[in-house]
Design a protein around this motif. Structure first.
Motif, PDB file in Angstrom:
ATOM      1  N   LEU A 186       0.729  -1.002   0.237  1.00 49.46           N
ATOM      2  CA  LEU A 186      -0.042   0.076  -0.079  1.00 49.46           C
ATOM      3  C   LEU A 186       0.676   1.250  -0.147  1.00 49.46           C
ATOM      4  CD1 LEU A 186      -2.534  -1.113   2.580  1.00 49.46           C
ATOM      5  CD2 LEU A 186      -3.103  -0.793   0.264  1.00 49.46           C
ATOM      6  N   PRO A 187       0.467   2.111  -0.694  1.00 53.19           N
ATOM      7  CA  PRO A 187       1.346   3.273  -0.727  1.00 53.19           C
ATOM      8  C   PRO A 187       1.687   4.155   0.560  1.00 53.19           C
ATOM      9  CG  PRO A 187      -0.218   3.527  -2.723  1.00 53.19           C
ATOM     10  CD  PRO A 187      -0.597   2.246  -1.731  1.00 53.19           C
ATOM     11  N   LEU A 188       2.867   4.444   0.760  1.00 53.24           N
ATOM     12  CA  LEU A 188       3.086   4.896   2.106  1.00 53.24           C
ATOM     13  C   LEU A 188       2.383   6.074   2.714  1.00 53.24           C
ATOM     14  CD1 LEU A 188       6.693   3.704   2.672  1.00 53.24           C
ATOM     15  CD2 LEU A 188       4.886   2.345   3.349  1.00 53.24           C
ATOM     16  N   GLU A 189       2.158   7.027   1.448  1.00 54.46           N
ATOM     17  CA  GLU A 189       1.837   8.350   1.717  1.00 54.46           C
ATOM     18  C   GLU A 189       0.159   8.281   2.237  1.00 54.46           C
ATOM     19  OE1 GLU A 189       3.227  10.515  -1.567  1.00 54.46           O
ATOM     20  OE2 GLU A 189       1.160   9.935  -2.722  1.00 54.46           O
ATOM     21  N   TRP A 190      -0.377   7.248   1.686  1.00 53.83           N
ATOM     22  CA  TRP A 190      -1.772   6.914   1.796  1.00 53.83           C
ATOM     23  C   TRP A 190      -1.952   6.416   3.239  1.00 53.83           C
ATOM     24  CZ3 TRP A 190      -4.320   3.811  -2.829  1.00 53.83           C
ATOM     25  CH2 TRP A 190      -4.194   4.524  -3.731  1.00 53.83           C
ATOM     26  N   LEU A 191      -1.029   5.630   3.910  1.00 54.49           N
ATOM     27  CA  LEU A 191      -1.278   5.122   5.092  1.00 54.49           C
ATOM     28  C   LEU A 191      -1.032   6.172   5.971  1.00 54.49           C
ATOM     29  CD1 LEU A 191       0.838   1.858   4.842  1.00 54.49           C
ATOM     30  CD2 LEU A 191      -1.560   1.960   5.083  1.00 54.49           C
ATOM     31  N   VAL A 192       0.034   7.130   6.069  1.00 54.81           N
ATOM     32  CA  VAL A 192       0.333   8.233   6.774  1.00 54.81           C
ATOM     33  C   VAL A 192      -0.942   9.222   6.982  1.00 54.81           C
ATOM     34  CG1 VAL A 192       1.765  10.353   7.002  1.00 54.81           C
ATOM     35  CG2 VAL A 192       2.763   8.023   6.440  1.00 54.81           C
ATOM     36  N   GLU A 193      -1.670   9.419   5.620  1.00 52.45           N
ATOM     37  CA  GLU A 193      -2.653  10.291   5.537  1.00 52.45           C
ATOM     38  C   GLU A 193      -3.991   9.724   6.400  1.00 52.45           C
ATOM     39  OE1 GLU A 193      -3.492  10.756   1.462  1.00 52.45           O
ATOM     40  OE2 GLU A 193      -1.532  12.026   1.143  1.00 52.45           O
ATOM     41  N   ALA A 194      -3.814   8.209   6.410  1.00 47.56           N
ATOM     42  CA  ALA A 194      -4.882   7.685   7.272  1.00 47.56           C
ATOM     43  C   ALA A 194      -4.510   7.389   8.577  1.00 47.56           C
ATOM     44  CB  ALA A 194      -5.366   6.213   6.523  1.00 47.56           C
ATOM     45  N   ASN A 195      -3.493   7.842   9.375  1.00 44.10           N
ATOM     46  CA  ASN A 195      -2.928   7.915  10.259  1.00 44.10           C
ATOM     47  C   ASN A 195      -2.552   6.353  10.828  1.00 44.10           C
ATOM     48  OD1 ASN A 195      -3.139  10.609  10.988  1.00 44.10           O
ATOM     49  ND2 ASN A 195      -5.457  10.294  11.375  1.00 44.10           N
ATOM     50  N   ILE A 196      -2.171   5.596   9.985  1.00 42.59           N
ATOM     51  CA  ILE A 196      -1.486   4.374  10.119  1.00 42.59           C
ATOM     52  C   ILE A 196      -0.061   4.181   9.964  1.00 42.59           C
ATOM     53  CG2 ILE A 196      -1.586   1.967   9.169  1.00 42.59           C
ATOM     54  CD1 ILE A 196      -4.315   2.724   8.117  1.00 42.59           C
ATOM     55  N   ASP A 197       0.786   3.768  11.024  1.00 43.84           N
ATOM     56  CA  ASP A 197       2.125   3.855  10.942  1.00 43.84           C
ATOM     57  C   ASP A 197       2.527   2.499  10.220  1.00 43.84           C
ATOM     58  OD1 ASP A 197       4.997   4.245  11.702  1.00 43.84           O
ATOM     59  OD2 ASP A 197       4.645   2.474  13.213  1.00 43.84           O
ATOM     60  N   PRO A 198       3.228   2.665   9.155  1.00 46.16           N
ATOM     61  CA  PRO A 198       3.347   1.637   8.329  1.00 46.16           C
ATOM     62  C   PRO A 198       4.335   0.408   9.232  1.00 46.16           C
ATOM     63  CG  PRO A 198       3.973   3.522   7.111  1.00 46.16           C
ATOM     64  CD  PRO A 198       3.595   3.928   8.372  1.00 46.16           C
ATOM     65  N   ASP A 199       5.246   0.816   9.970  1.00 45.55           N
ATOM     66  CA  ASP A 199       6.120  -0.362  10.666  1.00 45.55           C
ATOM     67  C   ASP A 199       4.965  -0.834  11.731  1.00 45.55           C
ATOM     68  OD1 ASP A 199       8.510  -0.042   9.066  1.00 45.55           O
ATOM     69  OD2 ASP A 199       9.014   1.969  10.370  1.00 45.55           O
ATOM     70  N   GLY A 200       4.493  -0.100  12.312  1.00 44.19           N
ATOM     71  CA  GLY A 200       3.286  -0.656  13.458  1.00 44.19           C
ATOM     72  C   GLY A 200       2.466  -1.398  12.728  1.00 44.19           C
ATOM     73  N   PHE A 201       1.868  -1.427  11.632  1.00 42.58           N
ATOM     74  CA  PHE A 201       1.014  -2.304  10.828  1.00 42.58           C
ATOM     75  C   PHE A 201       1.586  -3.396  10.555  1.00 42.58           C
ATOM     76  CE2 PHE A 201      -0.846  -4.028   7.109  1.00 42.58           C
ATOM     77  CZ  PHE A 201      -2.204  -4.240   7.610  1.00 42.58           C
ATOM     78  N   LEU A 202       3.085  -3.510  10.190  1.00 45.22           N
ATOM     79  CA  LEU A 202       3.664  -4.563   9.729  1.00 45.22           C
ATOM     80  C   LEU A 202       3.994  -5.429  11.045  1.00 45.22           C
ATOM     81  CD1 LEU A 202       6.397  -3.870   6.908  1.00 45.22           C
ATOM     82  CD2 LEU A 202       4.278  -5.367   6.684  1.00 45.22           C
ATOM     83  N   ALA A 203       4.329  -4.766  11.954  1.00 41.62           N
ATOM     84  CA  ALA A 203       4.572  -5.518  13.277  1.00 41.62           C
ATOM     85  C   ALA A 203       3.401  -6.334  13.890  1.00 41.62           C
ATOM     86  CB  ALA A 203       5.078  -4.645  14.274  1.00 41.62           C
ATOM     87  N   LYS A 204       2.338  -5.692  13.724  1.00 37.06           N
ATOM     88  CA  LYS A 204       1.091  -6.352  14.197  1.00 37.06           C
ATOM     89  C   LYS A 204      -0.118  -5.703  13.086  1.00 37.06           C
ATOM     90  CE  LYS A 204      -2.141  -6.533  18.322  1.00 37.06           C
ATOM     91  NZ  LYS A 204      -2.333  -5.966  19.599  1.00 37.06           N
ATOM     92  N   PRO A 205      -0.284  -6.636  12.241  1.00 33.43           N
ATOM     93  CA  PRO A 205      -1.461  -6.463  11.118  1.00 33.43           C
ATOM     94  C   PRO A 205      -2.688  -6.317  11.652  1.00 33.43           C
ATOM     95  CG  PRO A 205       0.157  -8.032  10.087  1.00 33.43           C
ATOM     96  CD  PRO A 205       0.470  -7.918  11.818  1.00 33.43           C
ATOM     97  N   THR A 206      -3.476  -5.261  11.650  1.00 32.94           N
ATOM     98  CA  THR A 206      -4.663  -4.958  12.287  1.00 32.94           C
ATOM     99  C   THR A 206      -5.750  -4.398  11.477  1.00 32.94           C
ATOM    100  OG1 THR A 206      -3.585  -5.174  14.588  1.00 32.94           O
ATOM    101  CG2 THR A 206      -5.958  -4.326  14.411  1.00 32.94           C
TER     102      THR A 206
END
Length: 323
Positions: A186-206
């Protein structure tokens, strides 16, 4: 027919049966859609997809990815030298690339995309993600058009659009599965805009509503490309159009199933039932008979190199019609 020629044809048929078995088990959407292709096109398309399937398995399942990529490049070296290894997939693909003049750069681009997987590359923007999708899927769309004798820039651009759209659908479907494997598309800039930390999501996909919004955004972009692909499908030979419309419909249905289940691709995997696939095949037969639109839109900048590589060649149309 001489004994030698008869033996060659029999070997060819055996190799093709092997390729079809690979797709029946590992590329079911293509396998179902290929029912609508005439044998003349189904055979080379099956060989092409079989090599893509084998390459994908080597990357996904191999323990030494560098060695796997080196092996695939070596196999392509031999295929393009007209001296394929003793493997039914390689032998089949060697016949295809010779008879249809498939540019080496297209298959090398596919392997480059696998290299990006091996490197666990991340994608800052949608354009960056297009670059990846161009390699692992746009290549296949362009090569399929080449096999069908299509070399116009407009039609090749639409073929690459369809491949990219399918890959975006795959990414949307596999968000959780990819994350658990340490991959994030998923585009990192989209995740950041959605207040999702990419590294945090990878560590615990939720799953979350915010993640669902990103997934929907990706599916929306895929829809735009699915729409853009239509005139390219209509530029194909008439007896090929239904199969490609069917493949397009089956992949789109994956996204729609994902939407029906709340866009949760972390805890669930979207699927298209066999009965639904058969219904989509029937619809594709009707869709293929509609009037042809135009091919005016330019290619995506990220797929332009694929289109230009294929458009420089002249169409070649001789191949065994048997399957």
């Amino acid at each position: 027919m001489s004994r030698l020629t008869l033996a060659s044809v029999m070997d060819y048929r055996i190799d093709m049966r092997h390729c079809r078995r690979l797709l029946r088990n590992g590329s079911r959407s293509f396998f179902v859609a290929s029912w609508l292709l005439p044998a003349f096109y189904r055979a080379p398309a099956t060989a092409l997809y079989a090599f893509c399937r084998v390459a994908d398995d080597i990357i996904d399942e191999g323990e030494d990815l560098d060695a796997g990529l080196a092996e695939l490049h070596h196999r392509l070296d031999r295929i393009y030298a007209g001296d394929p290894g003793d493997d039914p997939v390689d032998r089949s693909l060697a016949g295809v690339v010779e008879r249809f003049d498939v540019p080496d750069s297209l298959l090398r681009a596919l392997l480059e995309g696998f290299q990006w997987d091996r490197d666990e590359k991340r994608y800052e923007s949608l354009s960056d993600l297009y670059g990846y999708a161009a390699r692992v899927a746009g290549t296949v769309g362009v090569m399929m058009a080449v096999l069908m004798g299509v070399r116009s820039t407009g039609a090749l651009a639409r073929a690459s659009d369809l491949g990219v759209a399918m890959q975006l659908t795959n990414i949307a479907r596999d968000v959780g599965e990819d994350a658990r494997a340490g991959r994030l598309y998923l585009p990192l800039e989209w995740l950041v805009e959605a207040n999702i930390d990419p590294d945090g999501f990878l560590a615990k996909p939720t799953w979350s509503e915010n993640l669902a919004s990103v997934t929907q955004k990706l599916l929306d972009d895929a829809e735009t490309l699915y729409d853009r692909s239509v005139p390219g499908i209509r530029a194909l030979p008439g007896d090929c159009q239904a199969a490609i419309f069917a493949a397009r419909a089956i992949y789109r249905e994956i996204g729609r199933d994902l939407q029906r289940t709340g866009l949760d691709s972390v805890n669930h995997r979207a699927v298209v039932s066999h009965a639904r696939k058969v219904a989509l095949l029937r619809q594709a037969l009707t869709q293929a008979r509609r009037p042809e639109p135009t091919l005016n839109d330019p290619p995506l900048e990220e797929t332009r190199f694929l289109v230009e590589a294929a458009a420089r060649r002249s169409p070649v149309s001789s191949f065994f019609a048997a399957s």
